[in-house]
Design a protein around this motif. Structure first.
Motif, mmCIF file in Angstrom:
data_model
loop_
_atom_site.group_PDB
_atom_site.id
_atom_site.type_symbol
_atom_site.label_atom_id
_atom_site.label_comp_id
_atom_site.label_asym_id
_atom_site.label_seq_id
_atom_site.Cartn_x
_atom_site.Cartn_y
_atom_site.Cartn_z
ATOM 1 N N LEU A 121 30.192 40.068 38.515
ATOM 2 C CA LEU A 121 30.247 39.860 37.069
ATOM 3 C C LEU A 121 30.725 38.444 36.749
ATOM 4 C CD1 LEU A 121 30.121 40.870 34.151
ATOM 5 C CD2 LEU A 121 32.433 41.793 34.465
ATOM 6 N N ALA A 122 31.726 37.963 37.470
ATOM 7 C CA ALA A 122 32.212 36.598 37.248
ATOM 8 C C ALA A 122 31.109 35.576 37.526
ATOM 9 C CB ALA A 122 33.429 36.329 38.131
ATOM 10 N N LEU A 123 30.289 35.829 38.537
ATOM 11 C CA LEU A 123 29.152 34.943 38.801
ATOM 12 C C LEU A 123 28.202 34.926 37.610
ATOM 13 C CD1 LEU A 123 28.324 35.969 42.484
ATOM 14 C CD2 LEU A 123 29.245 33.765 41.759
ATOM 15 N N ALA A 124 27.929 36.106 37.057
ATOM 16 C CA ALA A 124 27.016 36.194 35.918
ATOM 17 C C ALA A 124 27.542 35.433 34.718
ATOM 18 C CB ALA A 124 26.783 37.661 35.555
ATOM 19 N N ARG A 125 28.857 35.394 34.587
ATOM 20 C CA ARG A 125 29.467 34.682 33.465
ATOM 21 C C ARG A 125 29.742 33.213 33.785
ATOM 22 N NH1 ARG A 125 33.626 39.513 31.474
ATOM 23 N NH2 ARG A 125 32.270 40.279 29.802
ATOM 24 N N HIS A 126 29.305 32.782 34.963
ATOM 25 C CA HIS A 126 29.479 31.395 35.402
ATOM 26 C C HIS A 126 30.944 31.027 35.582
ATOM 27 C CE1 HIS A 126 25.208 29.976 34.063
ATOM 28 N NE2 HIS A 126 25.192 31.120 34.714
ATOM 29 N N GLU A 127 31.758 32.009 35.897
ATOM 30 C CA GLU A 127 33.160 31.770 36.237
ATOM 31 C C GLU A 127 33.252 31.768 37.762
ATOM 32 O OE1 GLU A 127 35.363 30.854 34.261
ATOM 33 O OE2 GLU A 127 34.617 31.423 32.283
ATOM 34 N N PHE A 128 32.793 30.674 38.367
ATOM 35 C CA PHE A 128 32.577 30.656 39.804
ATOM 36 C C PHE A 128 33.873 30.592 40.607
ATOM 37 C CE2 PHE A 128 28.689 28.713 37.930
ATOM 38 C CZ PHE A 128 27.865 29.797 38.165
ATOM 39 N N ALA A 129 34.876 29.904 40.097
ATOM 40 C CA ALA A 129 36.158 29.879 40.802
ATOM 41 C C ALA A 129 36.772 31.278 40.838
ATOM 42 C CB ALA A 129 37.109 28.887 40.134
ATOM 43 N N GLU A 130 36.672 31.994 39.728
ATOM 44 C CA GLU A 130 37.174 33.369 39.686
ATOM 45 C C GLU A 130 36.390 34.255 40.649
ATOM 46 O OE1 GLU A 130 37.529 37.156 36.575
ATOM 47 O OE2 GLU A 130 36.926 35.181 35.837
ATOM 48 N N ALA A 131 35.073 34.068 40.688
ATOM 49 C CA ALA A 131 34.247 34.857 41.603
ATOM 50 C C ALA A 131 34.655 34.611 43.051
ATOM 51 C CB ALA A 131 32.773 34.509 41.406
ATOM 52 N N LEU A 132 34.915 33.354 43.391
ATOM 53 C CA LEU A 132 35.331 33.032 44.755
ATOM 54 C C LEU A 132 36.660 33.697 45.091
ATOM 55 C CD1 LEU A 132 34.872 31.498 47.373
ATOM 56 C CD2 LEU A 132 35.906 29.483 46.303
ATOM 57 N N GLU A 133 37.578 33.695 44.139
ATOM 58 C CA GLU A 133 38.881 34.322 44.370
ATOM 59 C C GLU A 133 38.736 35.829 44.570
ATOM 60 O OE1 GLU A 133 42.437 36.520 43.452
ATOM 61 O OE2 GLU A 133 40.810 36.317 42.000
ATOM 62 N N LEU A 134 37.909 36.469 43.759
ATOM 63 C CA LEU A 134 37.704 37.911 43.885
ATOM 64 C C LEU A 134 36.996 38.251 45.193
ATOM 65 C CD1 LEU A 134 36.630 38.573 40.200
ATOM 66 C CD2 LEU A 134 38.629 39.593 41.315
ATOM 67 N N GLY A 135 35.984 37.462 45.544
ATOM 68 C CA GLY A 135 35.289 37.699 46.803
ATOM 69 C C GLY A 135 36.195 37.517 47.999
ATOM 70 N N THR A 136 37.057 36.517 47.942
ATOM 71 C CA THR A 136 37.988 36.271 49.046
ATOM 72 C C THR A 136 38.985 37.419 49.182
ATOM 73 O OG1 THR A 136 37.766 33.878 48.741
ATOM 74 C CG2 THR A 136 39.693 34.660 49.962
ATOM 75 N N ARG A 137 39.467 37.936 48.061
ATOM 76 C CA ARG A 137 40.366 39.095 48.114
ATOM 77 C C ARG A 137 39.681 40.286 48.768
ATOM 78 N NH1 ARG A 137 42.268 40.105 42.138
ATOM 79 N NH2 ARG A 137 42.882 42.113 43.078
ATOM 80 N N ALA A 138 38.429 40.515 48.406
ATOM 81 C CA ALA A 138 37.687 41.628 48.996
ATOM 82 C C ALA A 138 37.489 41.414 50.492
ATOM 83 C CB ALA A 138 36.337 41.780 48.299
ATOM 84 N N MET A 139 37.192 40.188 50.891
ATOM 85 C CA MET A 139 36.985 39.876 52.304
ATOM 86 C C MET A 139 38.260 40.094 53.113
ATOM 87 S SD MET A 139 37.601 37.219 54.669
ATOM 88 C CE MET A 139 37.727 35.715 53.691
ATOM 89 N N GLU A 140 39.391 39.727 52.546
ATOM 90 C CA GLU A 140 40.662 39.913 53.251
ATOM 91 C C GLU A 140 40.983 41.394 53.446
ATOM 92 O OE1 GLU A 140 43.227 37.717 50.704
ATOM 93 O OE2 GLU A 140 42.799 35.776 51.664
ATOM 94 N N LEU A 141 40.530 42.222 52.506
ATOM 95 C CA LEU A 141 40.754 43.663 52.626
ATOM 96 C C LEU A 141 39.809 44.303 53.636
ATOM 97 C CD1 LEU A 141 41.246 44.484 48.846
ATOM 98 C CD2 LEU A 141 42.965 44.815 50.644
ATOM 99 N N ASN A 142 38.562 43.827 53.661
ATOM 100 C CA ASN A 142 37.582 44.390 54.593
ATOM 101 C C ASN A 142 36.538 43.327 54.929
ATOM 102 O OD1 ASN A 142 35.677 45.804 56.059
ATOM 103 N ND2 ASN A 142 35.851 47.653 54.816
#
Length: 440
Positions: A121-142
């Motif tokens: 959703l953050a990507l769709a809204r062009h909030e790319f830094a937020e998207a990277l942070e959310l993706g990184t959190r998900a990656m750290e979990l799994n």
């Protein structure tokens, strides 16, 4: 060691930022300036029948009603709204998706599905830094879930962090070579100048297929766009037709067919197709292409009407805090009357998103204001990866000519026309004229 940028290492991923509608996140605020945009969007919504994705939303709502304390159920609902937004460009669905993902994270802050959904959703809204942070959190979990790296890679690309994106997509492909990974491979190859390698990867992506028919057809259309970009209009037309046979009235495929018709000088047919597409989903890209086709056909009045509609949609974005950044700057640089405003927009976009595309827009905006020396340096930045894109090469060639670098200008303009002599109904003739002028 071979990487995804080498063709013999064919690995994959869904097309970058698949159909991220520019309309993400606004509500309908009515003013005299924005009323035409609202009217067009509402008219399009009234034409749309109930479909498969609507049923997915109904099913997801039922799941939430049955299990309201389940983070997974709320994530499923959020993803259903995201898919609905992809297929309709109705921005209200992004707000609904946001509410669902936030509810899921309130129930379980470690929900990887919710983090991936919120990142998308953050990507769709062009909030790319937020998207990277959310993706990184998900990656750290799994770190074993391929979709995590899709969110991360998409954000890295849109932030201009290309080497990191290559590494992320390589991991994604190693975990699961499928439509999502193959299409991301294709995009990275394309921006690094390997159009044939990108075609090879997209062929694999289409063969792999996606979880929804629309996903597969979107990637098929991207394959058509690559054939168009490399001058094979017949193959591009065939692919767009195949997509429409599988998903009738699919807007990106209609756009593609219109592009082919315009390239052949069949402006009436192109206009009819663009109007059909924009009546169903009035995306800015379609409306701009329609305006350019009217302009190429000699109807400046109708072209201006379409450009003004785009401006009305942009006002809706601004009024509701939507960040369209590079897209708004690109439109202003190409069609705006205020060159200084276009330059200001381009500078801001380039600072926030230092991509090759933002650099291209900034270079052209600088050229329009007469800042030729600075434009030449930024044009070199835009083409630093060797991207074989006719519009970017045309911009770079014209700027090099203005800067007195005739050899570079000739190389770039010839490359733009060699890729596709009819790459744009407006710019192709200008590129040919600029090339001819170098010899006079």
């Amino acid at each position: 060691m071979p990487t995804i940028l080498h063709r013999r290492w064919l690995v994959g991923g869904a097309a970058l930022l698949i159909l991220l509608a520019l309309t993400a996140g606004y509500i309908f605020l009515t003013t005299a300036a924005t009323a035409p945009a609202r009217a067009r969007i509402q008219a399009a919504a009234s034409m749309r029948p109930f479909g498969e994705v609507d049923q997915e939303v109904v099913n997801a709502r039922t799941l939430v009603e049955d299990t309201p304390e389940s983070a997974r159920a709320w994530s499923v609902l959020g993803l259903a709204y995201l898919q609905l937004a992809r297929e309709t460009a109705d921005p209200t669905n992004y707000g609904r998706a946001d509410e669902a993902f936030q509810r899921a994270l309130d129930l379980d802050a470690a929900s990887v599905d919710a983090l991936i959904g919120a990142g998308t959703l953050a990507l769709a809204r062009h909030e790319f830094a937020e998207a990277l942070e959310l993706g990184t959190r998900a990656m750290e979990l799994n770190p074993t879930i391929p979709r995590v790296y899709g969110v991360i890679a998409d954000a890295q690309v849109e932030l201009g962090r290309y080497e990191e994106a290559v590494a992320s997509v390589q991991t994604m492909v190693d975990l699961r070579p499928d439509l999502a990974s193959y299409s991301r491979v294709a995009y990275l190859r394309e921006i690094h100048g390997d159009n044939q390698g990108a075609i090879d990867a997209l062929e694999l992506a289409v063969s792999a297929g996606g979880p929804a028919a629309e996903n597969t057809e979107y990637v098929r259309v991207q394959l058509g766009h690559l054939y168009f970009a490399t001058g094979d209009l017949a193959r591009a037309e065939q692919i767009y037709g195949e997509s429409l046979a599988r998903l009738p009235e699919y807007i990106p495929a209609l756009d593609g067919l219109a592009r082919v018709r315009a390239a052949r000088g069949e402006y009436s047919e192109a206009i009819e197709l663009y109007e059909q597409a924009s009546a169903r989903i009035p995306l800015p890209g379609t409306i701009i292409a329609l305006g350019e086709t009217y302009e190429a056909a000699g109807d400046q009045g109708r072209a201006t009407d379409e450009y003004q509609l785009v401006e009305a949609i942009q006002l809706l974005f601004e009024a509701n805090g939507v960040r369209s950044d590079v897209e708004l700057a690109a439109f202003s640089a190409a069609h705006g009357d205020d060159a200084d405003r276009a330059l200001a927009l381009a500078r801001d976009a380039h600072v926030r998103l230092p991509t090759i595309f933002a650099a291209d827009v900034l270079a052209w905006s600088l050229y329009r204001t007469g800042a030729i020396a600075e434009a030449a340096g930024v044009a070199d930045e835009a083409l630093r990866l060797g991207t074989q894109n006719s519009v970017m090469l045309y911009h770079g060639g014209v700027i090099a000519a203005a800067d007195g670098d005739t050899d570079t200008a000739r190389t770039r303009l010839e490359a733009a026309l060699d890729l596709n002599p009819r790459f744009s109904p407006l710019l192709a003739d200008r590129a040919a004229a600029a090339l001819a002028a170098l010899d006079n």
